[in-house]
Scaffold this active site. Structure first.
Site, PDB file in Angstrom:
ATOM      1  N   CYS A 148      31.381  42.221  47.114  1.00  0.00           N
ATOM      2  CA  CYS A 148      29.934  42.028  46.918  1.00  0.00           C
ATOM      3  C   CYS A 148      29.581  40.701  48.204  1.00  0.00           C
ATOM      4  O   CYS A 148      29.817  41.044  49.400  1.00  0.00           O
ATOM      5  CB  CYS A 148      29.307  41.421  45.799  1.00  0.00           C
ATOM      6  SG  CYS A 148      27.609  41.701  45.611  1.00  0.00           S
ATOM      7  N   GLU A 154      36.379  43.660  39.812  1.00  0.00           N
ATOM      8  CA  GLU A 154      36.751  42.404  38.798  1.00  0.00           C
ATOM      9  C   GLU A 154      36.257  42.387  37.326  1.00  0.00           C
ATOM     10  O   GLU A 154      36.450  41.634  36.728  1.00  0.00           O
ATOM     11  CB  GLU A 154      36.831  41.185  39.492  1.00  0.00           C
ATOM     12  CG  GLU A 154      35.556  40.633  39.773  1.00  0.00           C
ATOM     13  CD  GLU A 154      34.630  40.991  40.935  1.00  0.00           C
ATOM     14  OE1 GLU A 154      35.059  42.178  41.452  1.00  0.00           O
ATOM     15  OE2 GLU A 154      33.679  40.396  40.975  1.00  0.00           O
ATOM     16  N   HIS A 162      32.046  45.212  42.144  1.00  0.00           N
ATOM     17  CA  HIS A 162      32.681  44.228  41.511  1.00  0.00           C
ATOM     18  C   HIS A 162      33.929  45.024  40.500  1.00  0.00           C
ATOM     19  O   HIS A 162      33.730  45.063  39.164  1.00  0.00           O
ATOM     20  CB  HIS A 162      31.818  43.552  40.603  1.00  0.00           C
ATOM     21  CG  HIS A 162      30.711  42.702  41.181  1.00  0.00           C
ATOM     22  ND1 HIS A 162      31.202  41.385  41.960  1.00  0.00           N
ATOM     23  CD2 HIS A 162      29.552  42.708  41.517  1.00  0.00           C
ATOM     24  CE1 HIS A 162      30.244  40.985  42.454  1.00  0.00           C
ATOM     25  NE2 HIS A 162      29.101  41.693  42.267  1.00  0.00           N
TER      26      HIS A 162
END
Lengths: 192, 294
Positions: free
Chosen positions: A78, A168, A166
């Site tokens: 991002c 993560e 994302h």
């Protein structure tokens, strides 16, 4: 082997969580002095304008750029993708090491943010796109590694990977396995 | 397949703001200063809390023009405040394309019993809380981010510290309780059981928790970060100070380097006058904004 996680602002602890899950040593990077001994890098999501401003005084990005250009595996998600990209629409170029044109907030404002089914290196998973940047175009040296509805949302160029979403925040096994090999072998990892 | 505005997406934006400073602004000019100083988001409002306190009267959602002007002037997320329980103000902010709604005690409450049911609004909400029970109730209603209430517009950090410590105590109590004790604990703190259970399992709040209300200096911001907050809101502290740009930048750097006293000294030099501030003991009970919210 130690992964440096840029920790000026943003979701860096979520990346740290991913690294803990794959038992990878890490160090938080706030200052040039934190860069020594780092042999892979993660640039997290957050606000790119804030990150650029925060590092201005000690010029952290010059050191970061040298390190990335030395060829160490580098992942940007991002805002991290925005920091890496060479050309930015509606924003300033900072590291400029990834030969892509990226537009900030191109999917719209928060109300248009979404979870989407992404094909990442052949595996499909729901990932978060939060006020995400769009990869508008890229040079021949760059290859797509992630798509959503035939639109490229992740690319690799040599040792550098940039994703507009994302992983993560999901930490699925396929992503974690890929991350583990990428951080160790970098450029050699082209597929799962 | 794309699904908009899931709770994960709402919470996710707050995750991206972590380690950052969110600044109160009343017009486009201030919003630009905030963005250039490294703010991760701006909060658009009609009057900053110190002025609301001084001028009195009913404080409401900002004018549509102000909000539009701020949205058009910056590329970072824009937040705006709605009155407690005023779901129509929230619907309007959602339609205006605001990125985060603060259902705020700084504005005059519109409902003396109920907060907004936030799950039905596409835009994520941040709510103030003074303790863990209040935080759980707001999360139960759909808040995607929590902040301490502190005491807005005072430039005095004591209430934010009190609320943060109380929150941490509450989380620790839930974390260390036996699971057989959770229902009784939920009853005691007037919290929805599911949220209490989630905190017990995670060992922390399920959403991001920022500090707000009375932060006026880089040291205040660093203090709140060391107490375990995920980031800070600065309201009156910036644009009521002698040199807003310098102070805004200094608070941003301090929030990143909250554990580094040398950096804190460096950014605290030549900052000009901080806002004057108010002693909490000098406020009448009725003047305390943190008491609003149920």
């Amino acid at each position: 082997m130690k992964t440096g996680v840029l920790a000026l602002q943003g979701s860096f602890y979520d990346h740290v969580q991913s690294l803990k899950l794959i038992e990878q040593d890490y160090v938080l990077i706030k200052d040039t002095s934190d860069l020594s001994g780092v042999n892979s890098l993660i640039l997290p999501g957050g606000e790119s304008t804030a990150m650029i401003k925060i590092q201005e005084n000690n010029d952290l990005f010059s050191g970061l750029k040298k390190l990335i250009e030395s060829g160490i595996p580098t992942l940007g998600t991002c805002a991290g993708l925005i920091l890496l990209a060479k050309d930015i629409i509606d924003g300033e170029t900072s590291l400029g090491v990834l030969n892509t044109v990226v537009e900030r907030n191109a999917y719209g404002r928060q109300n248009q943010s979404f979870e989407g089914l992404v094909d990442l290196l052949g595996n499909k998973e729901m990932y978060c796109f939060i006020r995400a940047p769009k990869i508008l175009s890229y040079e021949d040296s760059v290859s797509p590694i992630a798509t959503i509805e035939n639109e490229v949302v992740g690319v690799i160029e040599n040792n550098i990977v940039g994703l507009s979403f994302h992983p993560e925040l999901t930490n699925d096994n396929v992503y974690l396995n890929w991350l583990s090999s990428f951080l160790k072998d970098g450029v050699n990892v082209r597929s799962l | 397949m794309k699904i908009e505005s899931t709770f994960k997406i709402k919470k996710g934006l707050a995750e991206m703001l972590k380690g950052g400073v969110i600044m109160d602004v009343v017009n486009a000019e201030q919003a630009v200063i905030a963005e250039k100083s490294g703010a991760v988001a701006v909060m658009a409002l009609e009057r900053i809390p110190a002025d609301i306190r001084a001028e009195g009267g009913v404080a409401r959602m900002s004018s549509v023009e102000t909000i539009q002007e701020v949205i058009d002037s910056v590329s970072i997320p824009v937040m705006a405040k709605a009155r407690i329980g005023h779901f129509v103000e929230a619907q309007m902010l959602e339609s205006l394309g605001i990125d985060f709604i603060d259902e705020s005690e700084v504005l005059t409450p519109a409902d003396d019993k109920n907060h907004i049911y936030k799950h039905d609004v596409k835009t994520p909400f941040v709510n103030g809380a003074t303790d863990i029970g209040e935080a759980c109730r707001r999360i139960g209603e759909g808040a995607a981010m929590i902040r301490t209430k502190g005491e807005a517009g005072t430039g005095n950090v004591i209430e934010a510290v009190k609320h943060m410590r109380s929150m941490t105590d509450g989380i620790n109590k839930i974390k260390t309780s036996d699971q057989n004790e959770l229902m009784s604990l939920a009853k005691e703190i007037r919290a929805p059981f599911d949220v209490v259970k989630e905190i017990h399992e995670l060992g922390k709040l399920p959403v991001v928790n920022f500090a707000a209300g009375g932060i006026a200096t880089p040291a205040d911001a660093a203090l709140m970060m060391q107490l375990g907050c995920d980031g800070v809101f600065v309201g009156s502290g910036i644009f009521k100070s002698g040199d807003p740009k310098e102070r805004a930048e200094a608070i941003v750097i301090a929030t990143t380097n909250y554990n580094d006293p040398e950096k804190l000294i460096e950014v605290s030099k030549n900052l000009g006058e901080p806002m004057v501030g108010i002693n909490i003991d000098d406020l009448d009970e009725a003047e305390k904004l943190a008491k609003r919210g149920w």
